[in-house]
Structure formats: structure tokens, C-alpha cells
Scaffold this active site. Structure first.
Site, short mmCIF file in Angstrom:
data_model
loop_
_atom_site.label_atom_id
_atom_site.label_comp_id
_atom_site.label_asym_id
_atom_site.label_seq_id
_atom_site.Cartn_x
_atom_site.Cartn_y
_atom_site.Cartn_z
N GLY A 62 32.97 37.02 45.99
CA GLY A 62 33.19 36.19 44.81
C GLY A 62 32.75 36.80 43.50
O GLY A 62 32.78 36.11 42.47
N TRP A 75 34.21 39.11 41.59
CA TRP A 75 35.32 39.14 40.62
C TRP A 75 35.69 37.73 40.18
O TRP A 75 36.07 37.52 39.03
CB TRP A 75 36.53 39.86 41.23
CG TRP A 75 36.45 41.35 41.13
CD1 TRP A 75 35.32 42.12 41.21
CD2 TRP A 75 37.53 42.26 40.91
NE1 TRP A 75 35.63 43.44 41.07
CE2 TRP A 75 36.98 43.56 40.88
CE3 TRP A 75 38.90 42.10 40.76
CZ2 TRP A 75 37.76 44.69 40.70
CZ3 TRP A 75 39.69 43.23 40.58
CH2 TRP A 75 39.13 44.52 40.54
N LYS A 114 43.18 47.79 43.11
CA LYS A 114 42.44 48.93 43.65
C LYS A 114 43.28 49.67 44.68
O LYS A 114 44.00 49.06 45.47
CB LYS A 114 41.14 48.46 44.31
CG LYS A 114 40.35 49.60 44.97
CD LYS A 114 38.93 49.20 45.27
CE LYS A 114 38.81 48.28 46.46
NZ LYS A 114 37.40 47.97 46.76
#
Length: 259
Positions: free
Chosen positions: A49, A51, A152
Site C-alpha cells: 500500500g 504507492w 515498472k
């Protein structure tokens, strides 16, 4: 490497973030301005959590943040404007639940998804590219025109093909390795800004009618409501053009007759 890892780990504990990864999104946003007040944000691979916390802080009270992960995300002390979905983003059911939670669209899609590591670099890279493509597909489905994307991926042989596909979708694309990433990590973040939503593509050839004139004298044509600026064309002309550049809400074309 250890000192930097310890710095961000300790900093996350002191500042109440659930993971050191929170600083990666902070640094990416500081550099590229992808989050903003009132934004609707979808966070893929959101557990535990970190981000989500950053996205919620920067979207503010008027924002909406949806996080999804196949792992459970522990409830936050305040869940105002924040919703979590537990599921696998490779499954259609989960993707639909995310769309529903986001009310069908988003301003920003971010993904810190990573595969379970095997230690075989080529395999880990291929799996990370697969996840990045899942995130890109979600961005295509959810982002409004002008929306932003962060994903990513591990660097490797398939990276350039992925990058080219992202460049087809956004007016601005950059790669970056934030300071909070570990020194030895091969992870990169790709940032796409200003999602292009157009019924045409660069290189397309069309016959268009010039229906108006722009402020700089360019002719204006419309294709399915999308505005296309054409050099050296006057209102009332019907011309053959090649699309040369696309922005989220408008594009540019050149006449094929060389006029």
C-alpha cells in the site's frame, strides 16, 4: 547499496509508509508530474500500500484512488476516497471489478507489479514485460485523453518493443530509475504522459474536407470528431493527407500532393 536501502526502509517506518517503494512514486511524480489534486488513480500491484498512500496524498480529498493486488491489502486508518480490489489483473473478472471501482475511467494508471523472482534473469525479465503489458492494456481501457501512466519493468531484450508500444499511446514517454530503487536492481520505470485517444494513427493516409481555419492559418479537418490540422489547406478544400503527429485531442497532417 545497503546504506541506501536502510535509509529508505528506515524513512518509511518513521514517516508511516507501508513500504520503501512509496519514495519511488514520490520521486517519479516530483520529476514528471503525473499525479494532481482531484485525480482518479488506479494502482496495479498495490500491496502492501505504499504507492496507494502517496497517490491518495497527492490526489487529495477530491481524488479517487483504486488499488488492486492478488494479495490482501490491510485496511487504512482512513479509507476516504480509497478503494481496494483483491484479484489477479490477468483475469477478466478482476479487470472488470477495477473498471467498476474506477467508474469506468481514470486520469492516472500506475503499476509497480513485479513477478515472483526465479533468479533466471531472462525468465524474470519476460515475466515483468508480460505484467507491464497487462498494465498497458489496463491503461488503454481506462485512461481518458491526456491521462498519465507509470509502469515498472525489468530491463532486457524485450524492453525496447514494450517501450515502442507505450510511445504509440502517449505524447511524451521517458524512462527513469528513481533514487529509491536499489543500486543492483535492473528495474526501470516508464512514464507515459498525455494519453492519445484518436481514431487515426501516425502514417495513416486519408482524404479529408477542410471545414475551418486555425489561428495560425492551418486548415482544420475532423475525423470522427478528432481535430486534424493540415498545412497549406483552405476551408472548402478536399485534400489527400498523411498523418504526421498525434496529440491527445488533436493531430497534424501533411498534404500528399506537396501543395
Amino acid at each position: 547499496m545497503g546504506n541506501r536501502k536502510d535509509h529508505y526502509y528506515n524513512k518509511s517506518k518513521q514517516e508511516g509508509y507501508r513500504s520503501r517503494a512509496a519514495y519511488k512514486l514520490q520521486q517519479l511524480d516530483d520529476r514528471f508530474d503525473v499525479l494532481f489534486g482531484g485525480a482518479s488513480v488506479v494502482d496495479l500491484g498495490a500491496a502492501p500500500g505504499g504507492w496507494l498512500q502517496v497517490a491518495a496524498e497527492r490526489a487529495g480529498a477530491r481524488g479517487k484512488v483504486v488499488g488492486v493486488d492478488f494479495q490482501s491489502i490491510t485496511q487504512f486508518e482512513t479509507d476516504a476516497g480509497l478503494e481496494t480490489v483483491r484479484g489477479d489483473m490477468t483475469e477478466d473478472e478482476t479487470r472488470q471489478r477495477v473498471r467498476d471501482a474506477a467508474n469506468g475511467s481514470a486520469d492516472v494508471v500506475v503499476s509497480d507489479m513485479a513477478p515472483d523472482m526465479t533468479g533466471e534473469y531472462d525468465l524474470d525479465h519476460a515475466r515483468s514485460v508480460h505484467l507491464a503489458r497487462q498494465a498497458l492494456e489496463t491503461a488503454r481501457e481506462l485512461l481518458d485523453a491526456g491521462g498519465h501512466f507509470v509502469v515498472k519493468v525489468f530491463d532486457g531484450r524485450d524492453f525496447q518493443d514494450l517501450l515502442a508500444d507505450i510511445e504509440d499511446e502517449f505524447a511524451f514517454v521517458a524512462t527513469h530509475s528513481p533514487d529509491a530503487s536499489r543500486d543492483a536492481s535492473s528495474e526501470l520505470y516508464v512514464v507515459g504522459k498525455n494519453h492519445i485517444v484518436a481514431p487515426i494513427a501516425e502514417g495513416d493516409e486519408h482524404t479529408v474536407e477542410i471545414v475551418d481555419t486555425g489561428d495560425e492559418g492551418d486548415g482544420i479537418a475532423r475525423i470522427e470528431g478528432y481535430t486534424l490540422f493540415v498545412d497549406d489547406a483552405a476551408e472548402g478544400d478536399t485534400v489527400d493527407v498523411t498523418v504526421t503527429d498525434l496529440k491527445p485531442n488533436y493531430g497534424f497532417a501533411e498534404r500528399r500532393d506537396g501543395a
